[in-house]
Scaffold this motif. Structure first.
Motif, PDB file in Angstrom:
ATOM      1  N   ALA A  25       0.865  -1.654   0.086  1.00  0.00           N
ATOM      2  CA  ALA A  25      -0.274  -0.285   0.212  1.00  0.00           C
ATOM      3  C   ALA A  25       0.540   1.080  -0.516  1.00  0.00           C
ATOM      4  CB  ALA A  25      -0.588   0.090   1.324  1.00  0.00           C
ATOM      5  N   ALA A  26       2.026   1.030   0.736  1.00  0.00           N
ATOM      6  CA  ALA A  26       3.354   2.585   0.374  1.00  0.00           C
ATOM      7  C   ALA A  26       4.479   2.235   0.627  1.00  0.00           C
ATOM      8  CB  ALA A  26       2.415   3.010   1.441  1.00  0.00           C
ATOM      9  N   GLY A  27       3.971   1.465  -0.678  1.00  0.00           N
ATOM     10  CA  GLY A  27       5.946   0.916  -1.385  1.00  0.00           C
ATOM     11  C   GLY A  27       6.966   1.407  -1.648  1.00  0.00           C
ATOM     12  N   PRO A  28       7.876   1.278  -1.540  1.00  0.00           N
ATOM     13  CA  PRO A  28       9.076   1.973  -1.908  1.00  0.00           C
ATOM     14  C   PRO A  28       9.228   2.933  -2.802  1.00  0.00           C
ATOM     15  CG  PRO A  28       9.376  -0.517  -1.632  1.00  0.00           C
ATOM     16  CD  PRO A  28       8.294  -0.132  -1.796  1.00  0.00           C
ATOM     17  N   SER A  29       8.619   2.575  -3.795  1.00  0.00           N
ATOM     18  CA  SER A  29       8.238   3.716  -4.503  1.00  0.00           C
ATOM     19  C   SER A  29       7.081   4.343  -5.218  1.00  0.00           C
ATOM     20  CB  SER A  29       9.187   2.714  -6.110  1.00  0.00           C
ATOM     21  OG  SER A  29       8.209   2.344  -6.841  1.00  0.00           O
ATOM     22  N   ARG A  30       6.313   4.542  -4.351  1.00  0.00           N
ATOM     23  CA  ARG A  30       5.004   4.731  -4.086  1.00  0.00           C
ATOM     24  C   ARG A  30       4.347   4.525  -5.545  1.00  0.00           C
ATOM     25  NH1 ARG A  30       3.513   6.339   0.138  1.00  0.00           N
ATOM     26  NH2 ARG A  30       4.803   6.888   2.297  1.00  0.00           N
ATOM     27  N   ALA A  31       4.738   3.222  -6.491  1.00  0.00           N
ATOM     28  CA  ALA A  31       3.929   3.428  -7.950  1.00  0.00           C
ATOM     29  C   ALA A  31       2.418   3.248  -7.487  1.00  0.00           C
ATOM     30  CB  ALA A  31       4.195   2.391  -8.682  1.00  0.00           C
ATOM     31  N   ARG A  32       1.620   3.519  -9.780  1.00  0.00           N
ATOM     32  CA  ARG A  32       0.221   3.297  -9.010  1.00  0.00           C
ATOM     33  C   ARG A  32       0.430   2.041  -9.599  1.00  0.00           C
ATOM     34  NH1 ARG A  32      -2.445   3.174 -14.329  1.00  0.00           N
ATOM     35  NH2 ARG A  32      -0.540   3.530 -15.745  1.00  0.00           N
ATOM     36  N   SER A  33      -0.654   1.835  -7.935  1.00  0.00           N
ATOM     37  CA  SER A  33      -1.208   0.712  -7.972  1.00  0.00           C
ATOM     38  C   SER A  33      -1.883  -0.689  -9.187  1.00  0.00           C
ATOM     39  CB  SER A  33      -2.235   0.289  -7.117  1.00  0.00           C
ATOM     40  OG  SER A  33      -2.337  -1.044  -6.972  1.00  0.00           O
ATOM     41  N   VAL A  34      -1.793  -1.806  -9.674  1.00  0.00           N
ATOM     42  CA  VAL A  34      -1.621  -2.989 -10.410  1.00  0.00           C
ATOM     43  C   VAL A  34      -3.476  -2.901  -9.865  1.00  0.00           C
ATOM     44  CG1 VAL A  34       0.431  -3.630 -11.007  1.00  0.00           C
ATOM     45  CG2 VAL A  34      -0.707  -4.530 -10.144  1.00  0.00           C
ATOM     46  N   ALA A  35      -3.777  -3.231  -8.846  1.00  0.00           N
ATOM     47  CA  ALA A  35      -5.318  -3.368  -7.808  1.00  0.00           C
ATOM     48  C   ALA A  35      -6.226  -2.752  -8.937  1.00  0.00           C
ATOM     49  CB  ALA A  35      -4.603  -3.227  -6.544  1.00  0.00           C
ATOM     50  N   PRO A  36      -6.252  -1.767  -9.693  1.00  0.00           N
ATOM     51  CA  PRO A  36      -7.776  -1.829  -9.920  1.00  0.00           C
ATOM     52  C   PRO A  36      -7.458  -2.666 -11.402  1.00  0.00           C
ATOM     53  CG  PRO A  36      -7.092   0.754  -8.973  1.00  0.00           C
ATOM     54  CD  PRO A  36      -5.708  -0.830  -8.597  1.00  0.00           C
ATOM     55  N   GLY A 132      -2.659  -7.542  -7.048  1.00  0.00           N
ATOM     56  CA  GLY A 132      -2.099  -6.211  -7.352  1.00  0.00           C
ATOM     57  C   GLY A 132      -1.707  -6.067  -5.892  1.00  0.00           C
ATOM     58  N   ARG A 133      -1.917  -5.807  -4.950  1.00  0.00           N
ATOM     59  CA  ARG A 133      -1.090  -4.882  -4.048  1.00  0.00           C
ATOM     60  C   ARG A 133      -0.026  -5.450  -3.462  1.00  0.00           C
ATOM     61  NH1 ARG A 133      -1.166  -0.515  -4.024  1.00  0.00           N
ATOM     62  NH2 ARG A 133      -1.889   0.639  -1.854  1.00  0.00           N
ATOM     63  N   ILE A 134      -0.235  -6.765  -3.181  1.00  0.00           N
ATOM     64  CA  ILE A 134       1.106  -7.896  -2.621  1.00  0.00           C
ATOM     65  C   ILE A 134       2.706  -7.611  -3.762  1.00  0.00           C
ATOM     66  CG2 ILE A 134       2.182  -9.667  -2.068  1.00  0.00           C
ATOM     67  CD1 ILE A 134      -0.769 -10.725  -1.270  1.00  0.00           C
ATOM     68  N   VAL A 135       1.374  -7.338  -5.279  1.00  0.00           N
ATOM     69  CA  VAL A 135       2.921  -7.477  -6.452  1.00  0.00           C
ATOM     70  C   VAL A 135       3.463  -5.428  -6.159  1.00  0.00           C
ATOM     71  CG1 VAL A 135       3.598  -7.566  -8.704  1.00  0.00           C
ATOM     72  CG2 VAL A 135       1.728  -8.939  -7.519  1.00  0.00           C
ATOM     73  N   ASP A 136       1.777  -5.130  -5.603  1.00  0.00           N
ATOM     74  CA  ASP A 136       3.176  -3.335  -5.751  1.00  0.00           C
ATOM     75  C   ASP A 136       3.939  -3.438  -5.036  1.00  0.00           C
ATOM     76  OD1 ASP A 136       1.146  -2.621  -7.324  1.00  0.00           O
ATOM     77  OD2 ASP A 136      -0.349  -2.100  -5.702  1.00  0.00           O
ATOM     78  N   GLY A 137       4.244  -4.135  -3.407  1.00  0.00           N
ATOM     79  CA  GLY A 137       5.604  -3.684  -2.688  1.00  0.00           C
ATOM     80  C   GLY A 137       6.662  -4.561  -3.172  1.00  0.00           C
ATOM     81  N   TRP A 138       6.531  -4.794  -4.127  1.00  0.00           N
ATOM     82  CA  TRP A 138       8.214  -5.171  -5.270  1.00  0.00           C
ATOM     83  C   TRP A 138       8.903  -4.533  -5.917  1.00  0.00           C
ATOM     84  CZ3 TRP A 138       5.673 -10.972  -7.512  1.00  0.00           C
ATOM     85  CH2 TRP A 138       5.707 -11.657  -6.320  1.00  0.00           C
ATOM     86  N   ALA A 139       7.738  -3.384  -5.924  1.00  0.00           N
ATOM     87  CA  ALA A 139       8.589  -2.144  -7.276  1.00  0.00           C
ATOM     88  C   ALA A 139       9.367  -1.634  -6.615  1.00  0.00           C
ATOM     89  CB  ALA A 139       7.130  -0.769  -6.829  1.00  0.00           C
ATOM     90  N   GLY A 140       9.837  -1.610  -5.817  1.00  0.00           N
ATOM     91  CA  GLY A 140      11.081  -0.538  -5.497  1.00  0.00           C
ATOM     92  C   GLY A 140      12.330  -2.276  -5.570  1.00  0.00           C
ATOM     93  N   GLN A 141      12.459  -3.220  -5.737  1.00  0.00           N
ATOM     94  CA  GLN A 141      13.280  -3.859  -5.044  1.00  0.00           C
ATOM     95  C   GLN A 141      14.480  -4.028  -6.664  1.00  0.00           C
ATOM     96  OE1 GLN A 141      11.000  -7.595  -4.987  1.00  0.00           O
ATOM     97  NE2 GLN A 141      10.576  -6.937  -3.507  1.00  0.00           N
ATOM     98  N   THR A 142      15.818  -4.007  -6.336  1.00  0.00           N
ATOM     99  CA  THR A 142      16.461  -4.357  -6.991  1.00  0.00           C
ATOM    100  C   THR A 142      16.087  -4.733  -8.404  1.00  0.00           C
ATOM    101  OG1 THR A 142      17.424  -6.425  -6.143  1.00  0.00           O
ATOM    102  CG2 THR A 142      18.651  -3.952  -4.882  1.00  0.00           C
ATOM    103  N   ASN A 143      16.046  -6.057  -8.574  1.00  0.00           N
ATOM    104  CA  ASN A 143      15.204  -6.345  -9.853  1.00  0.00           C
ATOM    105  C   ASN A 143      14.808  -6.167 -11.076  1.00  0.00           C
ATOM    106  OD1 ASN A 143      13.974  -7.662  -8.277  1.00  0.00           O
ATOM    107  ND2 ASN A 143      14.233  -9.630  -8.788  1.00  0.00           N
ATOM    108  N   ALA A 144      13.787  -5.076  -9.976  1.00  0.00           N
ATOM    109  CA  ALA A 144      13.080  -4.552 -10.676  1.00  0.00           C
ATOM    110  C   ALA A 144      12.809  -3.506 -11.875  1.00  0.00           C
ATOM    111  CB  ALA A 144      11.864  -3.190  -9.344  1.00  0.00           C
ATOM    112  N   PRO A 145      12.171  -3.417 -12.860  1.00  0.00           N
ATOM    113  CA  PRO A 145      12.337  -2.114 -13.525  1.00  0.00           C
ATOM    114  C   PRO A 145      12.097  -1.752 -13.786  1.00  0.00           C
ATOM    115  CG  PRO A 145      10.031  -3.256 -14.391  1.00  0.00           C
ATOM    116  CD  PRO A 145      11.003  -4.325 -13.342  1.00  0.00           C
TER     117      PRO A 145
END
Length: 551
Positions: A25-36, A132-145
């Motif tokens: 819900a408040a991932g490292p990059s605060r990227a737009r959520s994929v949940a919707p 979707g919210r769980i996957v959002d939490g992967w947004a700021g990880q080192t192997n993320a695009p």
């Protein structure tokens, strides 16, 4: 059961603002959520399947299995204060404690058959959002695009693949409690994600886990996983309270069943486990029936091997993990996978194993993303491979619903519109739902007839005696389900067969018998009139036994 959330309030005290939110819900990059977008994709698939079902069945809606109608029939009686299928005869045909009660408030309404669909759309839609919210939490990880639209698309593709593994659209049309069960599994996985990140498991997650066994008893495997993590976090007392609270609801329900003169576990559970062989064959036979036949036999199922692969991956990740709590998270998920492999059921239109698979896959995927440099493309390909059975579920959903229309719904129509007397069946659902008052449904399989459930050897003499005892003049059965077939004094009056592919029914043909207490001439006339109303996709042959057609 009221969840004792106060027990866990101290567990989250002092935690920052992130702890009460869904992971991501408040991932490292605060990227737009994929949940919707996940929810939108889920609804689009559901609507497509719904239109396909209605088109194929000429406007008649049914679920892909006959079983939801057992719950609907039970809810009809619950609305009148009776727990059972036949008035005055207590029975426990549902493997879920809460599901029939969720259907009860609107029982008897013209649209009540759609309530399982509506509940599943709600629960599976929430599960899609949670994934979707769980996957959002992967947004700021080192192997993320890199951040941007490409990153959003990458996360959405991963989430969509996870939704496939969860079989959300397929379970929606199964019409049973499995959609809610998957929602519980996704919520528990969210708590595991929090623990993996070094935060306490949120209170709401503990409450959901504690209530899980009320949805299905197998959810105790999720409780075990959460308890292992709590132990690893040094919260042993909370773990004990969680386990204890998860037992309260099932224990109270068992007391309720016993007070009605029923076994402490639902008859559906006991019948599927063949537990009544204990009286005649002993403990080893029961263990054989409960373990070898349903579990080792499922090793031929693709989903079983998929779960085994995830278990091996979790074991590998746990062995290489150096942080204590993370090891416990991976070990808890491994425990769930092991329990499912050892004592869980698989398949029956892709529903039994899904809760454990999506729970363990979410944990394993999260660990892979955080502790390795695995490319997301490889993860997506792996998820798609795990999802092969659920691709098949989506493909087969319209045909499975058509099977129910062509067989069980037609049996219901015959009893409700033509016969209107007591009947014996081995498929309980549609025949027992919305039947005329005074019609007794004798369930020869035993889910709704206690005396049938306790009979281990259902030979011809037993079939004859029990139908006589209940004045069931008509039997609609698969004769090869019984070792000796139908009794000699039963007259086969008709054989009704589907003409298309068999997907979700026990046999393509069902035989209509006039039993020893049946009125053969009257039944023959009613069946002849009924035959003229059948759809073109159903073939009925009058006056012939079709035991040889049931393969």
């Amino acid at each position: 059961m009221a969840c004792q959330c106060r027990w866990y309030s101290s567990a989250v005290s002092g935690v920052g603002e992130e702890s009460g939110k869904w992971p991501g819900a408040a991932g490292p990059s605060r990227a737009r959520s994929v949940a919707p977008a996940c929810v939108a994709l889920y609804l689009a698939v559901v609507l497509t399947l719904l239109f396909a079902i209605l088109h194929r069945d000429v406007g008649v809606f049914t679920y892909t299995l006959d079983d939801p109608y057992i719950h609907l029939a039970l809810a009809e009686n619950l609305a009148h204060g009776h727990y059972g299928i036949n008035p005055g005869e207590p029975s426990s045909p549902s493997s879920s404690i809460v599901w029939p009660f969720l259907l009860m408030p609107f029982a008897g309404q013209p649209w009540d058959q759609y309530l399982p669909l509506l509940w599943n759309v709600l629960f599976c839609g929430m599960a899609a959002w949670g994934i979707g919210r769980i996957v959002d939490g992967w947004a700021g990880q080192t192997n993320a695009p890199p951040p941007g639209s490409a990153a959003w698309i990458a996360r959405f593709v991963v989430a969509a693949a996870l939704m496939l593994v969860a079989n959300l659209a397929g379970l929606t049309f199964v019409g049973m409690e499995h959609g809610l069960q998957v929602l519980v599994a996704v919520a528990c996985a969210a708590g595991m994600v929090e623990a993996f990140a070094g935060r306490p498991i949120p209170t709401w997650c503990l409450c959901v886990a504690a209530l899980g066994p009320m949805v299905r008893y197998e959810n105790a495997a999720l409780v075990a996983a959460i308890a292992v993590v709590l132990w690893g976090q040094g919260r042993l007392r909370t773990a004990i309270r969680l386990v204890a609270s998860s037992l309260v609801g099932p224990a109270l329900f068992s007391l309720f069943l016993v007070s009605r003169g029923l076994p402490a576990l639902p008859t559906s559970v006991l019948v599927k486990a063949k537990a009544y062989s204990l009286a005649n064959d002993g403990l080893l036979a029961v263990l054989h029936n409960m373990y070898w036949e349903p579990n080792v036999g499922t090793m031929r199922e693709y989903a079983w091997w998929g779960q085994l692969l995830v278990a091996v991956l979790l074991g590998y990740l746990a062995l290489r993990e150096k942080q204590r709590v993370r090891r416990f998270v991976l070990s808890g998920a491994l425990l769930t996978a092991t329990l499912q492999l050892a004592v869980g059921r698989v398949n029956w239109f892709h529903r039994y194993e899904v809760y454990a698979l999506i729970f363990t896959v979410l944990v394993a995927s999260m660990a892979l993303m955080q502790t390795t440099k695995l490319p997301r493309t490889v993860l997506v390909l792996g998820l798609l491979a795990l999802g092969v059975p659920y691709w098949l579920a989506l493909r087969d959903t319209p045909a499975a619903a058509a099977n129910v229309v062509q067989q069980q719904y037609q049996m219901h129509r015959f009893v409700a519109d033509f016969y209107r007397k007591s009947v014996a069946v081995n498929d309980l659902g549609w025949v027992s739902y919305r039947r005329p008052a005074g019609v007794y449904v004798l369930d020869l399989w035993g889910l709704a007839s206690p005396e049938a459930s306790r009979q281990p050897d259902k030979d011809a003499d037993w079939l004859d005696n029990i139908t006589r005892a209940h004045s069931a003049g008509l039997a609609m059965i698969y004769p090869d389900w019984y070792e000796e077939g139908a009794p000699d004094d039963w007259d086969p009056l008709a054989t009704m067969c589907i003409t298309g592919l068999r997907v979700s029914i026990g046999r393509p043909c069902v035989v209509f018998y006039s039993t020893a207490v049946g009125e053969k001439a009257l039944l023959s006339g009613e069946i002849a009139a009924f035959a003229r109303t059948l759809p073109a996709s159903v073939k009925i042959t009058l006056g012939r036994d079709s035991t040889d057609k049931d393969e």
